[in-house]
Design an enzyme around this catalytic site. Structure first.
Site, PDB file in Angstrom:
ATOM      1  N   HIS A  70      -5.958  -2.539  -5.319  1.00 27.88           N
ATOM      2  CA  HIS A  70      -4.842  -2.670  -3.817  1.00 27.88           C
ATOM      3  C   HIS A  70      -5.560  -3.734  -3.561  1.00 27.88           C
ATOM      4  O   HIS A  70      -5.732  -3.474  -2.439  1.00 27.88           O
ATOM      5  CB  HIS A  70      -4.562  -1.334  -3.256  1.00 27.88           C
ATOM      6  N   HIS A  72      -4.582  -7.475  -1.144  1.00 29.41           N
ATOM      7  CA  HIS A  72      -3.813  -8.480  -0.674  1.00 29.41           C
ATOM      8  C   HIS A  72      -4.254  -9.674  -0.418  1.00 29.41           C
ATOM      9  O   HIS A  72      -5.829 -10.455  -0.173  1.00 29.41           O
ATOM     10  CB  HIS A  72      -3.535  -7.877   0.688  1.00 29.41           C
ATOM     11  N   LEU A  73      -3.918 -11.254  -1.164  1.00 24.60           N
ATOM     12  CA  LEU A  73      -5.417 -11.758  -1.833  1.00 24.60           C
ATOM     13  C   LEU A  73      -4.970 -13.295  -0.496  1.00 24.60           C
ATOM     14  O   LEU A  73      -5.362 -14.359   0.092  1.00 24.60           O
ATOM     15  CB  LEU A  73      -6.159 -12.669  -3.065  1.00 24.60           C
ATOM     16  N   ARG A  74      -3.163 -12.625  -0.077  1.00 23.50           N
ATOM     17  CA  ARG A  74      -2.845 -13.772   0.460  1.00 23.50           C
ATOM     18  C   ARG A  74      -2.417 -15.071  -0.030  1.00 23.50           C
ATOM     19  O   ARG A  74      -1.926 -16.132   1.142  1.00 23.50           O
ATOM     20  CB  ARG A  74      -3.082 -14.174   1.949  1.00 23.50           C
ATOM     21  N   HIS A 242      -1.878   4.277  -1.283  1.00 19.91           N
ATOM     22  CA  HIS A 242      -2.765   4.857   0.310  1.00 19.91           C
ATOM     23  C   HIS A 242      -1.702   6.070  -0.016  1.00 19.91           C
ATOM     24  O   HIS A 242      -1.295   5.725   1.439  1.00 19.91           O
ATOM     25  CB  HIS A 242      -2.300   3.440   0.945  1.00 19.91           C
ATOM     26  N   ASN A 288      -0.509   0.015   8.046  1.00 17.43           N
ATOM     27  CA  ASN A 288       0.188   0.781   7.353  1.00 17.43           C
ATOM     28  C   ASN A 288       0.257   1.730   6.758  1.00 17.43           C
ATOM     29  O   ASN A 288       0.310   0.591   5.063  1.00 17.43           O
ATOM     30  CB  ASN A 288       1.893   0.125   6.541  1.00 17.43           C
ATOM     31  N   ASP A 315      -6.409  -1.237  -0.085  1.00 25.40           N
ATOM     32  CA  ASP A 315      -5.301  -2.540   0.547  1.00 25.40           C
ATOM     33  C   ASP A 315      -6.025  -3.221   1.481  1.00 25.40           C
ATOM     34  O   ASP A 315      -5.985  -2.968   2.881  1.00 25.40           O
ATOM     35  CB  ASP A 315      -4.900  -0.917   1.614  1.00 25.40           C
TER      36      ASP A 315
END
Lengths: 436, 329
Positions: A70, A72-74, A242, A288, A315
């Site tokens: 999980h 986020h590489l953006r 998550h 979140n 995450d």
């Protein structure tokens, strides 16, 4: 990047470490021989001749490279917060050799071109393997299905609208059914959006005191209950991302007992921090789902121990300093986590004897690989030679991060258990904190 | 204490000290020249990220009556509008060497974000649904002036407690000063976990008639008309029916019960005109007291170490203010 040959260099012998490889029930002092980017042999006192580099691993744990399911590489869309290059470097610094990229980029990864872009970028600049996921719905708007089959054909390993739940139950049912065609897992960010409303932290006395809008714990577990019901209806594979509440853990536990094909993950921050971190860390404790209470941390640990929770995932959610240095209600959700996942797990789970090394490697390597059907996560014959050497006693105070973003509530914390050598596809990409 | 961020962070002694200092400030208002030179040469920036007429004017008058210069900055923005960040705005003002930043913002915690980044004193003029400390102080001053005590009084706060920073500052201040507080309103507008936050001194009631019996003070909160859209209420009419303060309901309270309202009022919604304009109403007195309290706050936080209870500092402050008052007399 997922082409193993690319990493290949000369043969490598990792000698005298404690090999922990749950897939093959190994836990003992052994050598690992790597040749042509693959695991050639694992065993005691491996004899080698000729030109073989030797890595002394005495006192270290030798495990399959970690898999963070999980992240986020953006990239594309938010490259000032993170890129595939910087994110995979952060991964490698943290002992992670496989990164599962969430599709909520700008634009979202909802088509073949997006998946190809991620893979091409990863091949050009990735320090670790990158496994792309695609959105469940076009544009991640929750309205109609993405071209799931096409994305799978090009290397997408799961579908998810992460960042949001699929609010429409009928649409999620269809997605689960359709994913069955490809034996694809559907990852749900379980959250009732209407109940979450514009909440920014856990609902309760602390939110009332601070004047912040609350997100009730029920916003998560009503969605977990619905998602499980739909997995039960369709017989499809559901993975709940998550988990943050005790009740969600109980729902997943009961569903597994009934035979529902559901897996679940927890993040290091939900395992180790409570909502009180909001008063200490401000927006670096805004995520979140939000941080909850002590009973939830305890329930998550129990869920890990009894197998209800299959994986620990970071995450990893990078945000620039200027994005986070805003009013609490305005700042974006999320914290970085690639570089702290392993030391937090060692500090809070191994050293407190909640998990054995075999259990932990299962949660952070083997299980996520199995859920996503990745060929990594084990040290079997001819497996890709992704290996991490961990010093279980190395203690360090976290001061800065390789990630482009620094939004972590763990800055300044002293943790134990760091990766010292990371090998991807037979090639050493990190040694004592130095990245190749 | 450098900044006034909220009453949660203050002790009973600190609150009482501000309230004591409010008296001489108010005494000034009856004089023909309502100005003292104690903050001459100081600059007070009024940084308002949310529209406000009364709080802004009240702070402005307070600053001017202490001879400070004021700088009005009204930033027309919602909490999500992009533009210069709050911290950048604050640092810009800091570079202009203002001595005070009086900050109103729609996001809870905004003053807490700014305070550690600037040398100027930050005075919270209302942040989101968090605190509005000077309103809490002026409400307490109003009660104290009429009742001579707060300790042991039965005080009812009625209305939209959930979204009210006025209610939170009242709750912190009043409970610290020993009052028994009942918050009353529909369950949709009572904050979750309020008893855990404030403890035994706070009761929750959904029935205004019951809550009003034996009350010494009623603080009526403003009802935002938007609450209907969020389904907190079915209609304003029903709200008025159940929670509006009118003459009949007021009779249930003690005969000398005070009626407070932070303003602006929705006449006929949360309060009837009869009550608002009646003899128990303190609403205009609150407006007057607001200036006095804000003068006391600006004055007391202006010292080199901010607000202090150090006796020698207090003496110095008294010595400074008394001659100033005498000079005008």
């Amino acid at each position: 990047m997922n082409d193993i040959k690319k990493f290949s260099e000369g043969p490598l012998l990792i000698r005298g470490g404690r090999v922990v490889d749950p897939a093959h029930k190994r836990d003992g002092l052994m050598d690992v021989l790597v040749r042509e980017g693959k695991i050639a042999q694992v065993g005691k006192n491996i004899k080698v001749s000729g030109d073989v580099s030797v890595l002394e691993a005495r006192g270290l744990i030798v495990a399959p490279g970690l898999v963070d399911m999980h992240v986020h590489l953006r990239e594309p869309g938010n490259e000032d917060a993170e890129t595939i290059e910087s994110g995979t470097r952060a991964a490698v610094a943290g002992g992670i050799t496989s990164v599962v990229a969430m599709p909520n980029t700008r634009p979202p990864m909802d088509n073949v071109a997006g998946v190809r872009f991620i893979l091409r970028k990863a091949e050009e600049s990735g320090a670790a393997r990158v496994w792309p996921t695609g959105t469940i719905t076009r544009g991640r708007t929750g309205e109609s299905l993405s071209e799931i089959g096409a994305m799978v054909g090009d290397g997408c390993v799961a579908i998810t609208d992460d960042g949001a739940s699929v609010a429409n139950s009928q649409l999620l049912r269809r997605a689960l059914e359709y994913a069955k065609v490809f034996d694809l897992v559907v990852i749900e960010h379980a959250e009732d959006r209407a109940l979450m409303a514009d909440g920014v932290m856990n609902e309760g006395p602390l939110a009332t005191r601070l004047g912040y809008k609350g997100i009730p714990r029920q916003a998560e577990y009503v969605a977990v209950a619905r998602d499980i019901a739909l997995a039960e209806l369709t017989g499809s594979r559901l993975h709940v991302a998550h988990l943050s509440t005790l009740e969600s853990v109980e729902l997943v536990r009961a569903a597994k007992k009934r035979g529902v094909r559901v897996t679940a993950e927890a993040t290091p921050h939900h395992l180790t921090l409570t909502e009180d971190a909001v008063t200490r860390c401000g927006t670096n404790a805004k995520m979140n789902p939000p941080l909850r209470l002590k009973k939830d941390c305890e329930a998550l640990v129990t869920g890990l121990v009894d197998g209800t929770i299959d994986a620990i995932a970071s995450d990893h959610a990078p945000h620039t300093r200027s994005a986070k240095e805003q009013e609490f209600s305005v700042a974006p959700f999320g914290i970085i986590g690639l570089e702290t996942l392993l030391p937090l797990a060692v500090t809070h789970l191994i050293r407190k004897k909640a998990l054995s090394w075999t259990d932990l490697i299962r949660k952070i390597s083997l299980n996520p690989a199995k859920i996503l059907k990745l060929p990594v996560g084990h040290l079997g014959p001819a497996a890709p030679a992704d290996v991490v050497l961990i010093d279980p006693n190395r203690t360090r105070t976290i001061t800065s991060f390789c990630s482009l973003s620094q939004n972590s509530p763990f800055a300044g914390k002293t943790l134990t258990g760091f990766a010292t050598v990371v090998i991807v596809g037979g090639r050493v990409v990190m040694r004592d904190g130095l990245l190749k | 204490m450098k900044d006034l961020l909220g009453l949660e962070k203050m002790t009973r002694a600190q609150i009482e000290r501000i309230l004591e200092t409010t008296r001489p400030m108010k005494a000034l208002f009856t004089r023909s020249i309502k100005k003292v030179p104690v903050l001459r040469g100081k600059t007070v920036a009024l940084l308002f990220f949310e529209p406000s007429t009364r709080t802004r004017s009240s702070f402005e008058l307070a600053a001017k009556r202490l001879s400070a210069d004021t700088l009005n900055i009204a930033v027309a923005t919602s909490s999500v509008t992009k533009g210069e960040s709050l911290l950048d705005t604050a640092k810009t003002l800091e570079a202009m060497k203002v001595d005070f930043m009086v900050l109103r913002h729609s996001s809870s915690g905004a003053p807490d974000l700014v305070a550690p980044e600037v040398k100027a004193r930050v005075i919270n003029a209302g942040d989101g649904t968090h605190e509005h400390p000077t309103q809490g102080l002026l409400d307490m001053f109003t009660i104290l002036e009429k009742k001579d005590r707060v300790d042991g009084l039965r005080i009812v706060i009625v209305g939209d407690v959930l979204h009210s920073r006025v209610a939170r500052s009242n709750l912190w201040g009043l409970t610290k000063l020993g009052a028994q507080v009942t918050v009353c309103g529909p369950a949709t507008l009572i904050p979750p976990g309020i008893r855990e936050v404030f403890g035994k001194k706070v009761q929750v009631s959904f029935n205004l008639e019951e809550a009003l019996r034996g009350a010494d003070v009623i603080n009526v909160l403003r009802l935002q008309r938007e609450r209907q859209e969020g389904n907190y209420l079915p209609s304003l009419r029903e709200y008025t029916e159940l929670y509006g303060l009118n003459q009949n309901r007021l009779r249930l309270a003690k005969p000398d019960c005070l009626v407070l309202h932070p303003g602006p009022m929705n006449r006929g919604v949360e309060i009837s005109s009869e009550v608002a304009d009646g003899p128990r109403s303190m609403i205009l007195e609150q407006v007057t007291n607001g200036i006095a309290v804000r003068m006391a706050v600006l004055y007391m936080f202006s010292g080199p170490n901010g607000f202090t209870l150090d006796p020698s500092e207090i003496e110095k402050e008294n010595n400074a203010i008394e001659p100033a008052l005498r000079d005008i007399a």
